[in-house]
Scaffold this active site. Structure first.
Site, PDB file in Angstrom:
ATOM      1  N   ASP A  11     -27.612  58.673   1.197  1.00  0.00           N
ATOM      2  CA  ASP A  11     -26.654  59.618   0.636  1.00  0.00           C
ATOM      3  C   ASP A  11     -25.245  59.013   0.847  1.00  0.00           C
ATOM      4  O   ASP A  11     -25.075  58.124   1.683  1.00  0.00           O
ATOM      5  CB  ASP A  11     -26.798  60.944   1.406  1.00  0.00           C
ATOM      6  CG  ASP A  11     -25.683  61.914   1.126  1.00  0.00           C
ATOM      7  OD1 ASP A  11     -25.407  62.171  -0.057  1.00  0.00           O
ATOM      8  OD2 ASP A  11     -25.072  62.415   2.098  1.00  0.00           O
TER       9      ASP A  11
HETATM   10 MG   LIG Z   1     -23.954  64.295   2.109  1.00  0.00          MG
END
Ligand SMILES: [Mg+2]
Length: 228
Positions: A11
């Site tokens: 991410d």
């Molecule tokens: Mg994040």
């Protein structure tokens, strides 16, 4: 252990880059553009408008374009300013890419794991903005595969977001994939929906409210070194 995996999915926001820092810098610049003085209260007001809009987006109640423009129209209305939300957003997103946003040790960690693993970015966001942020923070060369929700057409935690990854990266054995991220609802739930192992970066020790166990939970990105 990391050696059990061939591919690591990272991410971006609050995993590799400090989103609050980016947001703060961009917001200050946008205010300056409209000749409004920055104060903490001003920033809090903006956050109190912005955050619920993104929650509605995640729940599928609002589309992205509406969120991006109405946050600024609502905010500047508090200053009796009528602005084009769309223009503000373009300006704001150009500011979002500036400045050093790297979280402590992120570049070093990515450099290290890039020697042993295939890496990919998995992020919910705006493609051009996320690409510029990766580039400006020196991370872009490490990622041959970058999946941004607005380009993929699905967002984490939707399983279809991950199906696109398997297809584009020619991954048939998903047991060799680990997702690493800070968001329980997007990264970890997404990983579970996709049937892969998960590593939750959970610095504030939030409880796991998902119905499935998480493979690894760490306090910080650097703790990945302990999984080698
Ligand atoms: Mg994040």
């Amino acid at each position: 252990m990391l050696k059990n995996y061939k591919t690591l999915l990272f991410d971006i926001d609050d995993t590799l880059l400090d989103f609050k820092k980016a947001e703060h810098i961009a917001f200050k610049q946008l205010l300056a553009h409209h000749n409004i003085d920055y104060t903490d209260t001003t920033f809090q007001l903006y956050l109190s408008i912005n955050e619920p809009l993104w929650k509605d987006y995640e729940l599928g109640k609002l589309d992205r374009a509406t969120v991006l423009s109405s946050r600024f129209e609502q905010f500047f209305a508090h200053y009796q300013l009528s602005v084009s939300g769309k223009e503000c957003d373009i300006l704001y997103r150009s500011y979002l890419t500036i400045g050093n946003q790297l979280l402590d040790g992120a570049l070093e960690l990515i450099d290290t794991v890039s020697k042993t693993h295939q890496l990919a970015i998995v992020t919910n966001g705006v493609y051009d903005t996320q690409m510029a942020r990766l580039k400006n923070n020196g991370l872009l060369p490490y990622f041959k595969h970058i999946f941004v929700s607005d380009k993929v057409g699905f967002q984490k935690p939707d399983k279809r977001f991950f199906d696109t990854i398997w297809q584009e990266m020619n991954i048939t054995d998903t047991s060799s994939v680990l997702i690493i991220g800070d968001s329980l609802g997007a990264d970890i739930k997404g990983g579970q929906n996709a049937g892969i192992d998960t590593c939750w970066i959970n610095p504030t020790h939030q409880p796991n409210t998902l119905s499935h166990p998480i493979t690894y939970t760490v306090d910080a990105l650097q703790d990945l070194y302990t999984l080698f």
